[in-house]
Design a protein around this motif. Sequence first.
Motif: not given
Length: 383
Positions: A150-157, A167-173, A176-180, A198-200
Motif C-alpha cells: 500500500h506504499i506506506l512508510d513504516v517507522v518502528e518504535d 529473522r536474524s535482523q536487528s529491530v530498528g532496521s 524507513i527509520a526507527a526511534a530508540l 535510518t538508511n536514508d
Amino acid sequence: MTDDDKKIPLSQPDINEDDIEAVARCLRSGRLSRGPWVEEFEAGLAEFIGTKHAIAVSSGTAALHILMVGLGLRPGDEVITTPFSFIASTNCILYAGARPVFVDIDPHSLNLDPRLLDCALTDRTKMILPVHVFGRPCAMDALMSFADQHILDVVEDACEAIGSRYRSQSVGSFGIAAALAFYPNKQITTGEGGAIVTNDPFLAELCRALRNQARAESGASSHYSRLGFNYRITDLQCALGISQLRRIRQLVARRSEVAGWYRELLADVKEIILPVPPEEGAEISWCLFVIRLSDRFGEGDRDLVLERMAENGIECHAYFPVIHREAFIRKELGPIPGSFPVAEAVAARTVALPFSSVMSREQVERVCNALKASLVRRASRRC
C-alpha cells in the motif's frame, strides 16, 4: 538493614566504574555539547543496529517527533498504530497534526496485530507505527509486506527493544527509520536520551538539522530554513552511552537471565499469565518483565495486588493503560472508531515486576514470593 528490609525498585540502571570514568573524562575535556562523543555514540549505534545513519537526540519521544515531521506528516494524515503502548507513540503523531488510527493487539505478543491492518486502512493512511512492546519484536515480515503493498512508510518504535532481533535482523532496521530510547529503565542508558536510525541519507540529514533548530550551517554563517527544535543530546550523555554500548550484549544477556529466573519461579502459578516465548526466528531483548493476572481476575484485583506488593516494599506498575481511554485523547480525537477488546482486557490485568540487569536471584525470589502471597490473599477473598 537486611536484604528483606530493602525496597526493590521497578528498575535500576546498570552503572559501573568504566561508565563513571567515561563521564568524568568528558567533563575534564570541557566539550560538553556538540562534541566528539556525540559522533562516536552515533557511529556505535549505527553499527550495532546495522543502519547507515544514527542521529542521537534528547529522548525517544524527540526521536519519534522529529521523524513524524521529517517524513512530512500533515493535518488530515493518518497513522496506524497500537493503543497498547507508552503514550509518546501517539503523542508524536498528534504533535504533527496527524491522526492516530488504532488497531487491536495480538493476545500473545501484545504487539499490533497485523491481521487487522486492512480494517484501519483509508485513503488518508500515510504510515504504520508499530511498537516493539517490552522488547518483543513485532511481526515485521507481515507489517512490511502490507506497507509495501500500500506504499506506506513504516517507522518502528524500538524505544524498548534495542538488541532485539527478528529473522536474524536487528529491530530498528526494517522500516524507513526507527526511534530508540535510553531512559534509565532501558537496556542501556544515557540518563535521558534517544536516537533515530535510518538508511536514508536525506532523512538523516533532515533529522540532524531538525534536532538543532533546523540550522543549516554554511561557513561561518547559520541559516534556518524551517521550524526546528532543540532536541540535542549532550556529550556527557553520549560518553555514558558509548561506555554502555560497549557491553550491551552482556547487559542484554543478564536481563535475559533475570527474565529466566522469573519464568522458572512463577511457572506453577495458575493465577497469572507469563510472557510467551519468542516466536521462531525472534530474539527478545527484555526491557520490562510484565505478567498478567488470569482471566478470572479484574482490574480491581490487579490494583489490590499492586497495593500488596507496595506494602512489601516492592515497586510494581500497571503497564500500559490503553491510550484510547485517556481523557485528553478522547477530547483530542472525539469518538474513536473500532473496538480494542484485547488491548483493554490485557491492560486491566498487567503487572510490571521489578526488572533490571542488577537484580539478584534473591531479589527475584522475594518478588515472586510476595506476588504469590498477594494472589493467595486476593483469591481467598473472592471465594
